[in-house]
Design an enzyme around this catalytic site. Structure first.
Site, mmCIF file in Angstrom:
data_model
loop_
_atom_site.group_PDB
_atom_site.id
_atom_site.type_symbol
_atom_site.label_atom_id
_atom_site.label_comp_id
_atom_site.label_asym_id
_atom_site.label_seq_id
_atom_site.Cartn_x
_atom_site.Cartn_y
_atom_site.Cartn_z
ATOM 1 N N LEU A 1 0.854 -1.184 0.000
ATOM 2 C CA LEU A 1 0.000 0.000 0.000
ATOM 3 C C LEU A 1 0.894 1.240 0.000
ATOM 4 O O LEU A 1 1.918 1.278 0.687
ATOM 5 C CB LEU A 1 -0.893 0.015 1.242
ATOM 6 C CG LEU A 1 -2.023 -1.017 1.275
ATOM 7 C CD1 LEU A 1 -2.713 -0.986 2.644
ATOM 8 C CD2 LEU A 1 -3.037 -0.766 0.159
ATOM 9 N N HIS B 1 6.886 39.818 7.099
ATOM 10 C CA HIS B 1 8.316 40.089 6.912
ATOM 11 C C HIS B 1 9.093 39.575 8.120
ATOM 12 O O HIS B 1 8.646 39.777 9.249
ATOM 13 C CB HIS B 1 8.530 41.593 6.774
ATOM 14 C CG HIS B 1 9.975 41.966 6.651
ATOM 15 N ND1 HIS B 1 10.682 41.776 5.490
ATOM 16 C CD2 HIS B 1 10.843 42.496 7.555
ATOM 17 C CE1 HIS B 1 11.923 42.193 5.669
ATOM 18 N NE2 HIS B 1 12.054 42.629 6.917
#
Ligand code: FAD
Length: 473
Positions: free
Chosen positions: A38, A452
């Site tokens: 899987l 920022h």
């Protein structure tokens, strides 16, 4: 004896197991058939193992450059078996996670090779999916709907078939026990450039040969040119417009040699190994589609926009249907197919709005049309570009290479494409994708306040640059 269920999923890769979970969430009785593990290619032979190796290579490269951060080290020692072990541990942890999700969602997992026995409408009489279980027993599934998610495998270049010693595909390369001293990479698409970047960071001498006239042939020309230049600066030998000549391939004294035709010229490349990465081939053979009206086109299963094949109750998703062969595409298609068969709303995107990421150093990411495509489609384009060297965080990060390029429609102000090359751009592209999905203009994106100092500031600046209004340049 046979098992009846609402939905059977053939193939337990990213597309298949996500489809199975979505079907279970909608109350469906689900069986998933997987012949290997899987998680499929992405987890075991693709995204996750390759990104784990790339990360180790990046750390190694950064340690070698540590003096530029004010840190003196006594050299760095690469212990490749430990790099591989880290990769194996990550894959195994995620593999356990997928198995847990199957149990949590009460999905029946059958390990074995599945084959549609047809004909078209599933019933105990007319057939269903025959599964040869890993213990040799046979099981028959009679589903109301079937989703084919059998994925893909490396495409082989005739005459350069992988032998695991001198010629590798990405499958063999991912499990190599030791690094070669030198490698020729055939194919400068996503997988080829990621391997070139990684091996170069690990100290391997790399030559990459691409037949088209740019690396990453599907990406914007400016981005490809920048990657080419940055690769060359790092000492990677890049050949574009080069055709490898399989019939010149030779092994001598433990080294390979191969001829490359570049225009009228021919040169011989030598290395320890050859990595062939020329694309992926769909797994359409031996799955019994000849017993149905499921058809292929150019080697891929043909589907309509709801992922239905020629048989309305049989869907196909992921790499086996071609298009953008990416994990997030496979899972999205899986969810779309299940929503459709369950009568739920299906959210579909045009394929150009799907983000594409390349995990080289620096990274490449894009969404939408390239400049060339935009012009070919008749748009009157305007272009904004902003370099990472004018973004404070990229200097802090220690990587000022690259830029963001925004292509917009001169007349409507629609964003047509956003193309990025630079540090961590794979984490920045989703904002551009969201902007395009929500139909935002460059100005609207620029008005969002980007914190920022972050790399995301480049999005605001590149959007402003479209109208010549960038602040920081
Ligand atoms: P697969 O993941 O291939 O799964 C198909 C499954 O079906 C397999 O487990 C297979 O065993 C099983 N199967 C096949 N036939 C049968 C059968 N008859 N019976 C039972 N089971 C069967 N994509 C990204 O988005 N990001 C990346 O960074 C990225 N990196 C990659 C790096 C490499 C080196 C490679 C090779 C691929 C990478 N990809 C990446 C692509 C990604 O792995 C694939 O797009 C994705 O795995 C496709 O999912 P899928 O479910 O369609 O197929």
């Amino acid at each position: 004896m046979s098992i009846t269920c609402d939905v059977a999923v053939l193939g337990g890769g990213t597309g298949g197991y996500v489809a199975a979970i979505r079907a279970a969430q909608l109350g469906k009785d689900v069986v998933i058939i997987e012949e290997d593990k899987l998680g499929g290619t992405c987890l075991h032979r693709g995204c996750i193992p390759s990104k784990s190796l790339l990360r180790s290579a990046e750390v190694y490269a950064e340690i070698k450059e540590s003096e530029s951060y004010g840190i003196e080290t006594n050299g760095a020692t690469l212990v490749f078996p430990k790099v591989q072990q880290r990769k194996t541990d990550i894959v195994e942890k995620l593999h356990q996670g997928v198995q847990y999700l199957m149990r949590k969602n009460k999905i029946k997992v059958l390990y074995g090779k599945g084959r549609v026995t047809g004909p078209s409408i599933f019933s105990p009489k007319s057939g269903g999916v025959a599964v040869e279980l890993s213990d040799g027993e046979m099981e028959t599934i009679i589903p109301t709907n079937l989703i084919i998610a059998t994925g893909s495998r490396p495409r082989v270049l005739p005459g350069l078939e992988p032998d695991g010693i001198y010629i590798l595909s990405s499958d063999e390369a991912l499990v190599m026990e030791q690094l070669p001293k030198s490698m020729v990479i055939v194919g400068g698409g996503v997988i080829g450039v990621e391997w070139a970047s990684m091996l170069n960071d690990f100290g391997v001498e790399v030559t990459i040969v691409e037949a088209a006239n740019q690396l990453l042939p599907l990406e914007d020309e400016d981005i490809a040119r920048e990657l080419h230049n940055l690769f060359t600066r790092r000492g990677i030998k890049v050949i574009t417009g080069g055709q490898v000549l399989a019939d010149t391939y030779e092994v001598q004294n433990g080294h390979v040699s191969i001829g490359v035709k570049i225009g009228e010229q021919q040169q011989i490349l030598e290395a320890d190994q050859l990595l062939v990465s020329i694309g992926r081939q769909a797994n359409v053979e031996n799955i019994g589609i000849e017993n149905t009206d499921v058809r292929t086109e150019r080697g891929f299963i043909a589907v309509n926009s709801f992922m239905q094949t020629g048989e309305a109750h049989i869907y196909a998703i992921g790499d086996v249907i071609g298009g953008l062969q990416l994990a997030h595409v496979a899972s999205h298609e899986g969810i779309a197919a299940v929503n459709h068969l369950a009568g739920e709303t299906v959210h579909l995107y045009p394929s150009h709005l799907i983000p594409r990421c390349v995990y080289t150093r620096p990274e490449v990411a894009s969404v939408g049309y390239t400049e060339k495509e935009s012009r070919a489609l008749g748009y009157d384009v305007k272009v904004g570009k902003f370099p990472f060297q004018a973004i404070g965080k990229s200097l802090v990060q220690g990587s000022k290479d690259g830029f963001v390029k925004v292509i917009a429609d001169q007349n409507t102000n629609d964003i047509l494409g956003v193309h990025m090359i630079g540090v961590h751009v794979t984490d920045l592209i989703s904002e551009a994708a969201l902007a395009q999905v929500l139909d935002a203009t460059p100005w609207e994106v620029s008005q969002m306040i980007h914190p920022h100092p972050t790399l995301s500031e480049i999005m605001g600046e590149a959007m402003l640059a479209v109208d010549g209004k960038a602040i920081g340049l």
